[in-house]
Design a protein around this motif. Sequence first.
Motif, PDB file in Angstrom:
ATOM      1  N   GLU A  29      -9.183  -9.001   5.423  1.00 29.85           N
ATOM      2  CA  GLU A  29      -9.558  -7.576   5.446  1.00 29.85           C
ATOM      3  C   GLU A  29      -8.329  -6.665   5.591  1.00 29.85           C
ATOM      4  O   GLU A  29      -8.408  -5.469   5.301  1.00 29.85           O
ATOM      5  CB  GLU A  29     -10.559  -7.335   6.592  1.00 29.85           C
ATOM      6  N   GLN A  37      -7.325   2.189   2.925  1.00 30.46           N
ATOM      7  CA  GLN A  37      -8.010   2.442   1.664  1.00 30.46           C
ATOM      8  C   GLN A  37      -9.329   3.166   1.958  1.00 30.46           C
ATOM      9  O   GLN A  37      -9.820   3.149   3.084  1.00 30.46           O
ATOM     10  CB  GLN A  37      -8.274   1.134   0.910  1.00 30.46           C
ATOM     11  N   ASN A  67     -12.979   4.121   2.620  1.00 28.17           N
ATOM     12  CA  ASN A  67     -14.132   3.448   3.241  1.00 28.17           C
ATOM     13  C   ASN A  67     -13.793   2.191   4.055  1.00 28.17           C
ATOM     14  O   ASN A  67     -14.667   1.419   4.405  1.00 28.17           O
ATOM     15  CB  ASN A  67     -15.193   3.061   2.190  1.00 28.17           C
ATOM     16  N   THR A  68     -12.533   1.978   4.352  1.00 27.54           N
ATOM     17  CA  THR A  68     -12.166   0.796   5.140  1.00 27.54           C
ATOM     18  C   THR A  68     -12.526   0.984   6.615  1.00 27.54           C
ATOM     19  O   THR A  68     -12.664   2.121   7.088  1.00 27.54           O
ATOM     20  CB  THR A  68     -10.653   0.530   5.037  1.00 27.54           C
ATOM     21  N   LYS A  75      -5.992  -6.267   3.766  1.00 26.60           N
ATOM     22  CA  LYS A  75      -5.692  -5.633   2.467  1.00 26.60           C
ATOM     23  C   LYS A  75      -6.297  -4.247   2.329  1.00 26.60           C
ATOM     24  O   LYS A  75      -5.856  -3.447   1.523  1.00 26.60           O
ATOM     25  CB  LYS A  75      -6.288  -6.476   1.317  1.00 26.60           C
ATOM     26  N   THR A  76      -7.355  -3.996   3.105  1.00 25.90           N
ATOM     27  CA  THR A  76      -8.062  -2.719   2.950  1.00 25.90           C
ATOM     28  C   THR A  76      -7.427  -1.610   3.794  1.00 25.90           C
ATOM     29  O   THR A  76      -7.925  -0.478   3.803  1.00 25.90           O
ATOM     30  CB  THR A  76      -9.548  -2.854   3.359  1.00 25.90           C
ATOM     31  N   ILE A 109       0.819  -1.224   0.000  1.00 26.55           N
ATOM     32  CA  ILE A 109       0.000   0.000   0.000  1.00 26.55           C
ATOM     33  C   ILE A 109       0.851   1.272   0.000  1.00 26.55           C
ATOM     34  O   ILE A 109       0.327   2.371  -0.126  1.00 26.55           O
ATOM     35  CB  ILE A 109      -1.019   0.030   1.172  1.00 26.55           C
TER      36      ILE A 109
END
Length: 277
Positions: free
Chosen positions: A92, A98, A100-101, A94-95, A29
């Motif tokens: 999760e 980002q 709206n995580t 991964k979010t 990220i």
Amino acid sequence: MSISLSRKQELDDLCRKFRMDLIELLYSIQTGHPGGSLSVCEILTALYFEKARVDPKNPGWEHRDRIVLAKGHAAPMLYRILAEKGFFPVEEMKTLRQLNTRLQGHPCALETPGVELSTGPLGIGLSAALGIALGLKLSKIDSTVYAVMGDGELNEGTVWEALMSASKFKADNLVIIIDRNNVQLDGTADEIMPMGDLKAKLEAFGCEVFECDGHNISELCDAIDNAKAVKEKPAAIIARTVKGKGISFMEGESAWHGKPIGFEEYKTAMAELRGEE
Ligand SMILES: Cc1ncc(C[n+]2csc(CCOP(=O)(O)OP(=O)(O)O)c2C)c(N)n1
Ligand SMILES: [Mg+2]
């Protein structure tokens, strides 16, 4: 009781996995805080996997212990550990950061299961943890509140106000764990604001103080047991750590407080964590 050698090995293996996953994720990220996350890995692992009473199936359980990550920028490690514990799917992760995580750059208690307090601004966590601890006492709930703090965070005046109050109100259900890595955001702790004899300072503010190697899970567990046994006053553990622990070029370097990981750095870091270098 001290943890067994085999349990220590299991938890050490878990920490290695957490570190590898953290580097994979922060590399992918291109943002986040590696240094303070690597530093606090064993402290949070000792709490969530050995010493604290939490139930991922019932995050709001009245009788849970409360773990407040006052140094909120270490959220990536907190999330990885919460996910492993089962508060939300590991997938999760991964979010992270980002749009709206639920996994914001700093922890949000309203959104993320298992996060006890929204933090990010340094210096607020201990006051809130104290409030929670005193509230639990009033409600006659026998839970421990753990406040996990950075050593740079101790520069905040509010921390010392909270300590005076914790002492005055005999908050013996409060255990403060200080991630004492001697480094902050853009320099060493001593360069920015020397804390002098931290143990003596904490004692002068009414704490019973313990010290341990903050990367040794057995020592951490013993220190937590000792801290929980303290009566009539708050307990503090100075956990000696290394910022960026586990990755040679990050260790002790404030530059790795929060910066994107390059490709070559990523490869070296992963090789080191795999034990290849
Ligand atoms: C009130 C406040 N001031 C400044 C910051 C910016 N900031 C984020 S992390 C950090 C350094 C924290 O150092 P330390 O507490 O030692 O954390 P660690 O070394 O464990 O990462 C700073 C200054 C902040 N989050 N809050
Ligand atoms: Mg620090």
